[in-house]
Scaffold this motif. Sequence first.
Motif, PDB file in Angstrom:
ATOM      1  N   VAL A   3     -90.832  12.875  38.122  1.00  0.00           N
ATOM      2  CA  VAL A   3     -89.650  12.107  37.724  1.00  0.00           C
ATOM      3  C   VAL A   3     -88.638  12.034  38.865  1.00  0.00           C
ATOM      4  CG1 VAL A   3     -87.644  12.112  36.180  1.00  0.00           C
ATOM      5  CG2 VAL A   3     -89.929  12.507  35.266  1.00  0.00           C
ATOM      6  N   VAL A   4     -88.428  13.137  39.564  1.00  0.00           N
ATOM      7  CA  VAL A   4     -87.477  13.144  40.683  1.00  0.00           C
ATOM      8  C   VAL A   4     -87.953  12.215  41.795  1.00  0.00           C
ATOM      9  CG1 VAL A   4     -86.550  14.577  42.539  1.00  0.00           C
ATOM     10  CG2 VAL A   4     -86.516  15.405  40.183  1.00  0.00           C
ATOM     11  N   ILE A   5     -89.219  12.282  42.159  1.00  0.00           N
ATOM     12  CA  ILE A   5     -89.747  11.411  43.209  1.00  0.00           C
ATOM     13  C   ILE A   5     -89.661   9.951  42.771  1.00  0.00           C
ATOM     14  CG2 ILE A   5     -91.853  10.746  44.445  1.00  0.00           C
ATOM     15  CD1 ILE A   5     -92.598  13.709  44.482  1.00  0.00           C
ATOM     16  N   PHE A   6     -89.982   9.675  41.514  1.00  0.00           N
ATOM     17  CA  PHE A   6     -89.893   8.308  41.000  1.00  0.00           C
ATOM     18  C   PHE A   6     -88.465   7.778  41.080  1.00  0.00           C
ATOM     19  CE2 PHE A   6     -88.975   5.514  37.385  1.00  0.00           C
ATOM     20  CZ  PHE A   6     -89.809   4.443  37.706  1.00  0.00           C
ATOM     21  N   LEU A   7     -87.492   8.581  40.661  1.00  0.00           N
ATOM     22  CA  LEU A   7     -86.097   8.127  40.686  1.00  0.00           C
ATOM     23  C   LEU A   7     -85.587   7.911  42.108  1.00  0.00           C
ATOM     24  CD1 LEU A   7     -84.538  10.257  37.826  1.00  0.00           C
ATOM     25  CD2 LEU A   7     -85.064   7.805  37.821  1.00  0.00           C
ATOM     26  N   ILE A  26     -84.328   4.284  43.440  1.00  0.00           N
ATOM     27  CA  ILE A  26     -83.001   4.060  44.018  1.00  0.00           C
ATOM     28  C   ILE A  26     -83.111   3.517  45.434  1.00  0.00           C
ATOM     29  CG2 ILE A  26     -80.920   5.244  44.817  1.00  0.00           C
ATOM     30  CD1 ILE A  26     -81.240   7.075  42.339  1.00  0.00           C
ATOM     31  N   LEU A  27     -84.022   4.069  46.225  1.00  0.00           N
ATOM     32  CA  LEU A  27     -84.215   3.557  47.583  1.00  0.00           C
ATOM     33  C   LEU A  27     -84.722   2.120  47.568  1.00  0.00           C
ATOM     34  CD1 LEU A  27     -85.792   6.606  49.436  1.00  0.00           C
ATOM     35  CD2 LEU A  27     -83.500   5.667  49.713  1.00  0.00           C
ATOM     36  N   GLY A  28     -85.588   1.815  46.639  1.00  0.00           N
ATOM     37  CA  GLY A  28     -86.110   0.456  46.552  1.00  0.00           C
ATOM     38  C   GLY A  28     -85.059  -0.546  46.141  1.00  0.00           C
TER      39      GLY A  28
END
Length: 57
Positions: free
Chosen positions: A41-45, A49-51
């Motif tokens: 979940v942290v990597i996905f978020l 956000i970067l995207g």
Amino acid sequence: MTLLKWALIFFLVSIVAGILGFTGISAASADVARFLFYVFVVIFLVLLILGLTIFRV
């Protein structure tokens, strides 16, 4: 996607071990599954956000 798959595998191992009465193994694999899910979940978020901000063209 691999990280989420491993979290699901550990979750299923936890469920089966809990049904069979192996409470120690069940608790340990549930903790691993929970940790892997939170990392996913942290990597996905972060990537979301970067995207939406930095990598927008």
